[in-house]
Write a protein that holds these residues in place. Structure first.
Motif, PDB file in Angstrom:
ATOM      1  N   HIS A 228       0.843  -1.194   0.000  1.00  0.00           N
ATOM      2  CA  HIS A 228       0.000   0.000   0.000  1.00  0.00           C
ATOM      3  C   HIS A 228       0.884   1.252   0.000  1.00  0.00           C
ATOM      4  CE1 HIS A 228      -3.765  -2.183   0.977  1.00  0.00           C
ATOM      5  NE2 HIS A 228      -2.977  -2.956   1.702  1.00  0.00           N
ATOM      6  N   PHE A 229       0.321   2.313  -0.498  1.00  0.00           N
ATOM      7  CA  PHE A 229       0.953   3.638  -0.454  1.00  0.00           C
ATOM      8  C   PHE A 229       2.226   3.683  -1.307  1.00  0.00           C
ATOM      9  CE2 PHE A 229      -0.993   3.000   3.928  1.00  0.00           C
ATOM     10  CZ  PHE A 229      -2.244   3.481   3.539  1.00  0.00           C
ATOM     11  N   ASN A 230       3.180   4.505  -0.911  1.00  0.00           N
ATOM     12  CA  ASN A 230       4.293   4.835  -1.791  1.00  0.00           C
ATOM     13  C   ASN A 230       5.549   3.994  -1.549  1.00  0.00           C
ATOM     14  OD1 ASN A 230       2.963   6.939  -3.226  1.00  0.00           O
ATOM     15  ND2 ASN A 230       3.253   8.312  -1.483  1.00  0.00           N
ATOM     16  N   ILE A 231       6.403   3.988  -2.569  1.00  0.00           N
ATOM     17  CA  ILE A 231       7.709   3.331  -2.503  1.00  0.00           C
ATOM     18  C   ILE A 231       8.608   4.101  -1.542  1.00  0.00           C
ATOM     19  CG2 ILE A 231       9.760   2.787  -3.886  1.00  0.00           C
ATOM     20  CD1 ILE A 231       7.827   2.615  -6.316  1.00  0.00           C
ATOM     21  N   PHE A 232       9.493   3.388  -0.832  1.00  0.00           N
ATOM     22  CA  PHE A 232      10.434   4.055   0.071  1.00  0.00           C
ATOM     23  C   PHE A 232      11.747   3.288   0.102  1.00  0.00           C
ATOM     24  CE2 PHE A 232       7.522   1.405   2.478  1.00  0.00           C
ATOM     25  CZ  PHE A 232       8.346   0.623   3.289  1.00  0.00           C
ATOM     26  N   GLY A 233      12.711   3.851   0.820  1.00  0.00           N
ATOM     27  CA  GLY A 233      14.055   3.288   0.819  1.00  0.00           C
ATOM     28  C   GLY A 233      14.433   2.584   2.102  1.00  0.00           C
ATOM     29  N   ALA A 234      15.721   2.239   2.190  1.00  0.00           N
ATOM     30  CA  ALA A 234      16.218   1.428   3.292  1.00  0.00           C
ATOM     31  C   ALA A 234      16.113   2.142   4.638  1.00  0.00           C
ATOM     32  CB  ALA A 234      17.662   1.026   3.023  1.00  0.00           C
ATOM     33  N   GLU A 235      16.426   3.429   4.664  1.00  0.00           N
ATOM     34  CA  GLU A 235      16.396   4.155   5.928  1.00  0.00           C
ATOM     35  C   GLU A 235      14.985   4.178   6.511  1.00  0.00           C
ATOM     36  OE1 GLU A 235      17.492   8.609   7.708  1.00  0.00           O
ATOM     37  OE2 GLU A 235      18.117   8.039   5.684  1.00  0.00           O
ATOM     38  N   ARG A 236      13.994   4.411   5.652  1.00  0.00           N
ATOM     39  CA  ARG A 236      12.607   4.421   6.112  1.00  0.00           C
ATOM     40  C   ARG A 236      12.176   3.023   6.539  1.00  0.00           C
ATOM     41  NH1 ARG A 236       9.139   7.637   8.708  1.00  0.00           N
ATOM     42  NH2 ARG A 236       6.981   7.288   8.064  1.00  0.00           N
ATOM     43  N   LEU A 237      12.614   2.004   5.825  1.00  0.00           N
ATOM     44  CA  LEU A 237      12.300   0.627   6.199  1.00  0.00           C
ATOM     45  C   LEU A 237      12.806   0.327   7.601  1.00  0.00           C
ATOM     46  CD1 LEU A 237      11.406  -2.300   5.673  1.00  0.00           C
ATOM     47  CD2 LEU A 237      13.582  -2.670   4.499  1.00  0.00           C
ATOM     48  N   TYR A 238      14.033   0.709   7.870  1.00  0.00           N
ATOM     49  CA  TYR A 238      14.617   0.450   9.187  1.00  0.00           C
ATOM     50  C   TYR A 238      13.815   1.166  10.274  1.00  0.00           C
ATOM     51  CZ  TYR A 238      18.237  -0.535  12.642  1.00  0.00           C
ATOM     52  OH  TYR A 238      18.914  -0.995  13.745  1.00  0.00           O
ATOM     53  N   TRP A 239      13.433   2.415  10.003  1.00  0.00           N
ATOM     54  CA  TRP A 239      12.683   3.185  11.010  1.00  0.00           C
ATOM     55  C   TRP A 239      11.315   2.547  11.263  1.00  0.00           C
ATOM     56  CZ3 TRP A 239       8.023   5.557  11.603  1.00  0.00           C
ATOM     57  CH2 TRP A 239       7.893   6.381  12.728  1.00  0.00           C
ATOM     58  N   LEU A 240      10.603   2.162  10.218  1.00  0.00           N
ATOM     59  CA  LEU A 240       9.275   1.570  10.380  1.00  0.00           C
ATOM     60  C   LEU A 240       9.340   0.280  11.188  1.00  0.00           C
ATOM     61  CD1 LEU A 240       7.970   2.161   6.756  1.00  0.00           C
ATOM     62  CD2 LEU A 240       6.971   3.161   8.829  1.00  0.00           C
ATOM     63  N   ALA A 241      10.331  -0.563  10.880  1.00  0.00           N
ATOM     64  CA  ALA A 241      10.464  -1.842  11.590  1.00  0.00           C
ATOM     65  C   ALA A 241      10.865  -1.627  13.043  1.00  0.00           C
ATOM     66  CB  ALA A 241      11.482  -2.724  10.879  1.00  0.00           C
ATOM     67  N   SER A 242      11.840  -0.768  13.281  1.00  0.00           N
ATOM     68  CA  SER A 242      12.298  -0.535  14.657  1.00  0.00           C
ATOM     69  C   SER A 242      11.238   0.171  15.478  1.00  0.00           C
ATOM     70  CB  SER A 242      13.603   0.264  14.658  1.00  0.00           C
ATOM     71  OG  SER A 242      13.425   1.525  14.045  1.00  0.00           O
ATOM     72  N   ASN A 243      10.476   1.052  14.843  1.00  0.00           N
ATOM     73  CA  ASN A 243       9.409   1.751  15.558  1.00  0.00           C
ATOM     74  C   ASN A 243       8.319   0.786  16.001  1.00  0.00           C
ATOM     75  OD1 ASN A 243       8.058   4.380  16.364  1.00  0.00           O
ATOM     76  ND2 ASN A 243       6.533   3.587  14.943  1.00  0.00           N
ATOM     77  N   TYR A 244       7.983  -0.171  15.138  1.00  0.00           N
ATOM     78  CA  TYR A 244       6.976  -1.161  15.538  1.00  0.00           C
ATOM     79  C   TYR A 244       7.455  -1.943  16.755  1.00  0.00           C
ATOM     80  CZ  TYR A 244       3.854  -5.090  15.739  1.00  0.00           C
ATOM     81  OH  TYR A 244       2.949  -6.022  16.208  1.00  0.00           O
ATOM     82  N   ILE A 245       8.695  -2.386  16.729  1.00  0.00           N
ATOM     83  CA  ILE A 245       9.235  -3.160  17.846  1.00  0.00           C
ATOM     84  C   ILE A 245       9.192  -2.352  19.136  1.00  0.00           C
ATOM     85  CG2 ILE A 245      11.333  -4.233  18.772  1.00  0.00           C
ATOM     86  CD1 ILE A 245      12.038  -5.014  15.882  1.00  0.00           C
ATOM     87  N   SER A 246       9.547  -1.078  19.048  1.00  0.00           N
ATOM     88  CA  SER A 246       9.585  -0.244  20.254  1.00  0.00           C
ATOM     89  C   SER A 246       8.192   0.000  20.830  1.00  0.00           C
ATOM     90  CB  SER A 246      10.268   1.091  19.936  1.00  0.00           C
ATOM     91  OG  SER A 246       9.472   1.876  19.069  1.00  0.00           O
TER      92      SER A 246
END
Length: 277
Positions: A228-246
């Motif tokens: 869903h939504f827009n394409i993004f890069g590695a830095e955003r991927l890392y933030w989204l994954a780490s934010n979910y864990i936190s």
């Protein structure tokens, strides 16, 4: 309405096309990806299925073979069986899905597909007299069952299956290692990650997010093409994954449990109405 009217696409280069359902105006509108290879073409997710996606691909010329070559086989891969990704699988001859959700797809389980569609989300009905109350994901027999580590060969490119449960029990990503591209389905996209559906599981989601962070740490992903939504890069991927864990602490688990109960009841009621029609 023809398939040519219902869908639209954008060429991203490198044999990848981004396809969307123009008149499904909802945050649930899934991205559809066509990946062309030298020996096989793959569609990643298939939308609602209100119009035939294979018809669109043919009529728009997206499947046109190279001069002097014959048509290539076309495989539809579902990143998971939720209705906004799996409804269109009915139009394909070859369908692949993770084994954990194959039975749900085969029996047309609209509870596990979390079928939830309203008339207000469809700006133009696909045909006269159509109503969202009629919509359901039909049974589809998968021609290929996927597991962690399987490789889908397109000839000149390989897509590796990564089983990433959490959003659903059979959620997968497809990783193009050579090009460092991740087709992430609903495992991760640039928005709130949903873990409160009937077959969601927070502990699985945390483990999947840890795998996503590891991909970034190892330099294996540079571009994410999400469900869903827009394409993004590695830095955003890392933030989204780490934010979910936190955020996946005790309070989150309590609120998610409540949301799951509400969603489960609503889906049972909705699907009992569909069945009785």
């Amino acid at each position: 309405m023809s398939a040519l009217e219902w869908f639209a696409h954008k060429a991203l280069g490198g044999g990848i096309f981004w396809i969307q359902e123009r008149f499904y105006e909802s945050g649930n509108r899934a991205n559809i990806w066509l990946v062309r290879g030298s020996q096989r073409d793959v569609v990643i997710d298939a939308g609602l299925g209100l119009r035939s996606l294979p018809d669109y691909l043919r009529d728009s010329g997206l499947l046109a073979p190279a001069e002097g070559a014959g048509p290539r086989p076309l495989l539809a891969v579902a990143t998971h069986v939720h209705f906004d990704h799996s409804g269109g699988l009915q139009h394909f001859e070859e369908v692949a899905v993770h084994s954990a959700e194959a039975a749900a797809l085969l029996r047309g389980d609209n509870y596990e597909a979390v079928t939830w569609l309203s008339d207000r989300e469809v700006a133009r009905p696909p045909r006269p007299g159509w109503s969202a109350r009629q919509f359901r994901v039909p049974p589809v027999r998968p021609s290929r069952l996927l597991q962690e580590g399987d490789v889908i060969s397109l000839g000149d490119r390989q897509l590796t299956v990564m089983h990433m449960p959490g959003h659903s029990r059979g959620s997968i990503c497809l990783h193009d290692k050579d090009r460092k591209i991740l087709f992430s389905g609903d495992v991760v996209y640039d928005g709130s990650m949903i873990d409160w559906l009937p077959y969601s599981r927070i502990s699985d989601y945390v483990a999947s997010c840890q795998r996503l962070m590891d991909l970034v740490d190892r330099g294996l992903v540079e571009k994410v093409l999400p469900g869903h939504f827009n394409i993004f890069g590695a830095e955003r991927l890392y933030w989204l994954a780490s934010n979910y864990i936190s955020q996946a602490g005790f309070c989150h688990k309590i609120s998610t449990c409540a949301m799951r109960s509400i969603a489960s009841i609503a889906l049972h009621i909705t699907n009992s109405r569909i069945t009785s029609q």
